[in-house]
Write a protein that holds these residues in place. Structure first.
Motif, PDB file in Angstrom:
ATOM      1  N   VAL A 253       0.966  -1.296  -0.070  1.00 48.46           N
ATOM      2  CA  VAL A 253      -0.058  -0.033  -0.042  1.00 48.46           C
ATOM      3  C   VAL A 253       0.792   1.303  -0.143  1.00 48.46           C
ATOM      4  O   VAL A 253       0.209   2.255  -0.364  1.00 48.46           O
ATOM      5  CB  VAL A 253      -0.988   0.014   1.181  1.00 48.46           C
ATOM      6  N   THR A 254       1.994   1.269   0.501  1.00 49.99           N
ATOM      7  CA  THR A 254       2.697   2.507   0.777  1.00 49.99           C
ATOM      8  C   THR A 254       4.048   2.157  -0.290  1.00 49.99           C
ATOM      9  O   THR A 254       4.484   1.288  -0.547  1.00 49.99           O
ATOM     10  CB  THR A 254       3.087   2.551   2.289  1.00 49.99           C
ATOM     11  N   PRO A 255       4.844   3.414  -0.192  1.00 45.05           N
ATOM     12  CA  PRO A 255       6.168   3.479  -1.047  1.00 45.05           C
ATOM     13  C   PRO A 255       7.268   3.001  -0.085  1.00 45.05           C
ATOM     14  O   PRO A 255       8.579   2.702  -0.440  1.00 45.05           O
ATOM     15  CB  PRO A 255       6.465   4.806  -1.118  1.00 45.05           C
ATOM     16  N   VAL A 256       7.023   2.520   1.347  1.00 42.69           N
ATOM     17  CA  VAL A 256       8.200   2.266   2.125  1.00 42.69           C
ATOM     18  C   VAL A 256       8.240   0.554   1.542  1.00 42.69           C
ATOM     19  O   VAL A 256       7.286   0.006   1.797  1.00 42.69           O
ATOM     20  CB  VAL A 256       7.478   2.116   3.503  1.00 42.69           C
ATOM     21  N   ASP A 257       9.655   0.391   1.361  1.00 44.69           N
ATOM     22  CA  ASP A 257       9.889  -1.029   1.020  1.00 44.69           C
ATOM     23  C   ASP A 257       9.656  -1.832   2.036  1.00 44.69           C
ATOM     24  O   ASP A 257       9.859  -1.826   3.409  1.00 44.69           O
ATOM     25  CB  ASP A 257      11.519  -1.024   0.844  1.00 44.69           C
ATOM     26  N   ALA A 258       9.385  -3.143   1.829  1.00 42.34           N
ATOM     27  CA  ALA A 258       8.888  -4.306   2.830  1.00 42.34           C
ATOM     28  C   ALA A 258      10.028  -4.818   3.499  1.00 42.34           C
ATOM     29  O   ALA A 258       9.746  -4.902   4.843  1.00 42.34           O
ATOM     30  CB  ALA A 258       8.261  -5.462   1.800  1.00 42.34           C
ATOM     31  N   GLY A 259      11.041  -4.584   2.907  1.00 43.32           N
ATOM     32  CA  GLY A 259      12.323  -5.038   3.812  1.00 43.32           C
ATOM     33  C   GLY A 259      12.656  -4.040   5.145  1.00 43.32           C
ATOM     34  O   GLY A 259      12.973  -4.558   5.992  1.00 43.32           O
ATOM     35  N   VAL A 260      12.182  -2.666   4.800  1.00 46.05           N
ATOM     36  CA  VAL A 260      12.251  -1.572   6.080  1.00 46.05           C
ATOM     37  C   VAL A 260      11.106  -1.727   6.554  1.00 46.05           C
ATOM     38  O   VAL A 260      11.088  -1.561   7.848  1.00 46.05           O
ATOM     39  CB  VAL A 260      12.664  -0.222   5.133  1.00 46.05           C
ATOM     40  N   ALA A 261       9.944  -1.921   6.143  1.00 48.51           N
ATOM     41  CA  ALA A 261       8.793  -1.943   6.813  1.00 48.51           C
ATOM     42  C   ALA A 261       8.706  -2.831   7.982  1.00 48.51           C
ATOM     43  O   ALA A 261       8.137  -2.857   8.856  1.00 48.51           O
ATOM     44  CB  ALA A 261       7.541  -1.974   5.807  1.00 48.51           C
ATOM     45  N   LYS A 262       9.305  -4.245   7.508  1.00 46.12           N
ATOM     46  CA  LYS A 262       9.273  -5.232   8.484  1.00 46.12           C
ATOM     47  C   LYS A 262       9.656  -4.990   9.923  1.00 46.12           C
ATOM     48  O   LYS A 262       8.916  -5.291  10.701  1.00 46.12           O
ATOM     49  CB  LYS A 262       9.885  -6.687   7.747  1.00 46.12           C
ATOM     50  N   PRO A 263      10.961  -4.618  10.118  1.00 51.80           N
ATOM     51  CA  PRO A 263      11.273  -4.362  11.412  1.00 51.80           C
ATOM     52  C   PRO A 263      10.732  -3.187  11.980  1.00 51.80           C
ATOM     53  O   PRO A 263      10.496  -3.116  13.282  1.00 51.80           O
ATOM     54  CB  PRO A 263      12.775  -3.782  11.161  1.00 51.80           C
ATOM     55  N   LEU A 264       9.913  -2.135  11.176  1.00 48.17           N
ATOM     56  CA  LEU A 264       9.300  -1.022  11.970  1.00 48.17           C
ATOM     57  C   LEU A 264       7.927  -1.649  12.300  1.00 48.17           C
ATOM     58  O   LEU A 264       7.317  -1.205  13.427  1.00 48.17           O
ATOM     59  CB  LEU A 264       8.955   0.054  10.665  1.00 48.17           C
ATOM     60  N   VAL A 265       7.316  -2.390  11.610  1.00 50.00           N
ATOM     61  CA  VAL A 265       5.975  -3.021  12.024  1.00 50.00           C
ATOM     62  C   VAL A 265       6.144  -3.969  12.990  1.00 50.00           C
ATOM     63  O   VAL A 265       5.262  -3.732  13.768  1.00 50.00           O
ATOM     64  CB  VAL A 265       5.472  -3.720  10.632  1.00 50.00           C
ATOM     65  N   GLY A 266       7.153  -4.657  13.052  1.00 47.67           N
ATOM     66  CA  GLY A 266       7.553  -5.712  14.202  1.00 47.67           C
ATOM     67  C   GLY A 266       7.505  -5.045  15.613  1.00 47.67           C
ATOM     68  O   GLY A 266       7.331  -5.651  16.377  1.00 47.67           O
ATOM     69  N   SER A 267       8.079  -3.772  15.556  1.00 49.42           N
ATOM     70  CA  SER A 267       8.120  -2.906  16.829  1.00 49.42           C
ATOM     71  C   SER A 267       6.887  -2.313  17.362  1.00 49.42           C
ATOM     72  O   SER A 267       6.878  -2.088  18.409  1.00 49.42           O
ATOM     73  CB  SER A 267       9.328  -1.692  16.414  1.00 49.42           C
ATOM     74  N   LEU A 268       5.993  -2.250  16.529  1.00 50.33           N
ATOM     75  CA  LEU A 268       4.588  -1.808  16.866  1.00 50.33           C
ATOM     76  C   LEU A 268       3.934  -2.916  17.926  1.00 50.33           C
ATOM     77  O   LEU A 268       2.850  -2.397  18.376  1.00 50.33           O
ATOM     78  CB  LEU A 268       3.805  -1.449  15.632  1.00 50.33           C
ATOM     79  N   VAL A 269       4.485  -3.830  17.909  1.00 49.27           N
ATOM     80  CA  VAL A 269       3.747  -4.832  19.005  1.00 49.27           C
ATOM     81  C   VAL A 269       4.293  -4.469  20.203  1.00 49.27           C
ATOM     82  O   VAL A 269       3.452  -5.262  21.144  1.00 49.27           O
ATOM     83  CB  VAL A 269       4.400  -6.223  18.872  1.00 49.27           C
ATOM     84  N   HIS A 270       5.035  -3.520  20.628  1.00 52.83           N
ATOM     85  CA  HIS A 270       5.435  -2.845  22.086  1.00 52.83           C
ATOM     86  C   HIS A 270       4.679  -1.597  22.243  1.00 52.83           C
ATOM     87  O   HIS A 270       4.647  -0.671  21.372  1.00 52.83           O
ATOM     88  CB  HIS A 270       6.677  -2.754  21.929  1.00 52.83           C
ATOM     89  N   GLU A 271       4.265  -1.365  23.485  1.00 51.88           N
ATOM     90  CA  GLU A 271       3.868  -0.132  23.773  1.00 51.88           C
ATOM     91  C   GLU A 271       5.355   0.742  24.101  1.00 51.88           C
ATOM     92  O   GLU A 271       6.081   0.052  24.856  1.00 51.88           O
ATOM     93  CB  GLU A 271       2.928  -0.087  24.962  1.00 51.88           C
ATOM     94  N   VAL A 272       5.178   2.108  23.429  1.00 52.61           N
ATOM     95  CA  VAL A 272       6.625   2.633  23.834  1.00 52.61           C
ATOM     96  C   VAL A 272       6.390   4.105  24.178  1.00 52.61           C
ATOM     97  O   VAL A 272       5.834   5.029  23.796  1.00 52.61           O
ATOM     98  CB  VAL A 272       7.336   2.806  22.397  1.00 52.61           C
TER      99      VAL A 272
END
Length: 341
Positions: A253-272
């Motif tokens: 859906v976005t211009p963000v590369d999936a290889g970069v998106a994966k670690p970013l998305v993975g971090s959203l499982v945490h409350e920060v």
């Protein structure tokens, strides 16, 4: 030059988002700035005002040459490019940088890390924490600034939020979009990075930095929609959507590369969420106080034309729904396979 009396800052990662914005802030603060780059060629309005050192951050001789006579070194390097083990590469880079900075008697290292909770972390956040600890253990006074989502145009995490919101008026999303986040405006992040250079030499520790608002990711999306004149988004959360699946959804859906998106998305499982605000007791805070999330969004989107793919929102929503359904089907298939086995 004596690194303890000079006013020279080394910026690594100057071709990146934060590094490119940090350089002019340091120049405005009266510092001489040196940048380390592999290509030796930088396209930036400030390039004629800095010393450019051509070298590789993997090469200790290049690092020592770049760090010589420096009183503060900004470590803004990461290997989050979707290729291989970024954690192993980041570990090796940080160890080499810490050794070189110690050998050259650098006055201080400043590192921008990720805000995180206690306990088990995603690979991305665990790597950021590990890098910070390596630099703290280097023997050089180090300030590790820990931020959650950085709100500014060009920030990968902000671009992910921006395009998801704009292109998906309705979406099927992971349930951890309900986790709390304390976003930080890019202007505040840059202010703290510059200010951290003047911390007393005996201070070597982590600092949490964030804006005044604590919100869920879904709330951040809704506010972004409001501030950019869009209708409220329809968000349906699923109990099952893995970071792998969600990263491909983001990549679709976005211009963000999936290889970069994966670690970013993975971090959203945490409350920060920030657990302390000690940095503001040691150095001066941002003028006018921390930037509210809405204001940070307004600044980031000022003068930005409408997204040309906005009309694809419905198609994107359908695609996202199909991707989620596929993930659930695959999960069901694996479970049935285990039962049969």
């Amino acid at each position: 030059m004596d690194p303890h009396t000079s006013r020279t800052a080394l910026v690594t990662g100057a071709s990146g988002y934060v590094g490119g914005l940090l350089v002019p802030r340091l120049l405005e603060a009266g510092r001489a700035v040196r940048v380390l780059t592999r290509s030796g060629a930088l396209r930036a309005p400030w390039v004629d005002d800095v010393e450019v050192v051509r070298g590789d951050a993997n090469d200790e001789d290049d690092l020592r040459r770049a760090l010589r006579g420096v009183d503060v070194a900004y470590y803004l390097i990461h290997s989050m490019d979707g290729g291989g083990s970024f954690a192993a590469r980041d570990r090796a880079l940080a160890e080499g940088f810490g050794r070189a900075a110690s050998q050259e008697s650098v006055g201080r290292i400043v590192y921008l890390s990720g805000l995180h909770p206690d306990g088990e972390l995603s690979e991305h956040l665990a790597s950021r924490v590990e890098v910070g600890q390596i630099l703290l253990d280097s023997g050089v006074p180090t300030a590790v600034l820990q931020a959650a989502t950085v709100i500014g145009r060009g920030s990968a995490s902000f671009e992910m939020l921006r395009y998801l919101t704009t292109r998906l008026p309705a979406m099927v999303a992971p349930r951890w979009l309900g986790n709390r986040i304390q976003p930080a405006g890019i202007d505040d992040v840059l202010h703290w990075l510059v200010a951290a250079a003047d911390l007393p030499p005996e201070v070597s520790r982590t600092f949490d930095i964030g804006g005044p608002d604590v919100m869920t990711y879904a709330e951040m999306m809704q506010v972004f929609a409001e501030e950019t004149g869009q209708r409220r988004r329809v968000i349906v959360t699923l109990p099952v959507m893995t970071p792998w699946l969600a990263s491909h959804w983001v990549g679709l859906v976005t211009p963000v590369d999936a290889g970069v998106a994966k670690p970013l998305v993975g971090s959203l499982v945490h409350e920060v969420v920030c657990r302390e605000s000690d940095l503001g007791t040691l150095v001066e805070g941002p003028p006018g106080g921390p930037t509210p999330y809405r204001e940070a969004v307004r600044r980031a989107m000022h003068g930005v034309p409408a997204d040309p793919a906005h009309a694809l929102g419905r198609a994107g929503a359908v695609a996202a729904g199909l991707a989620a359904a596929g993930g659930l089907a695959a999960l069901s298939s694996r479970r049935n396979g285990r039962r049969r086995g």
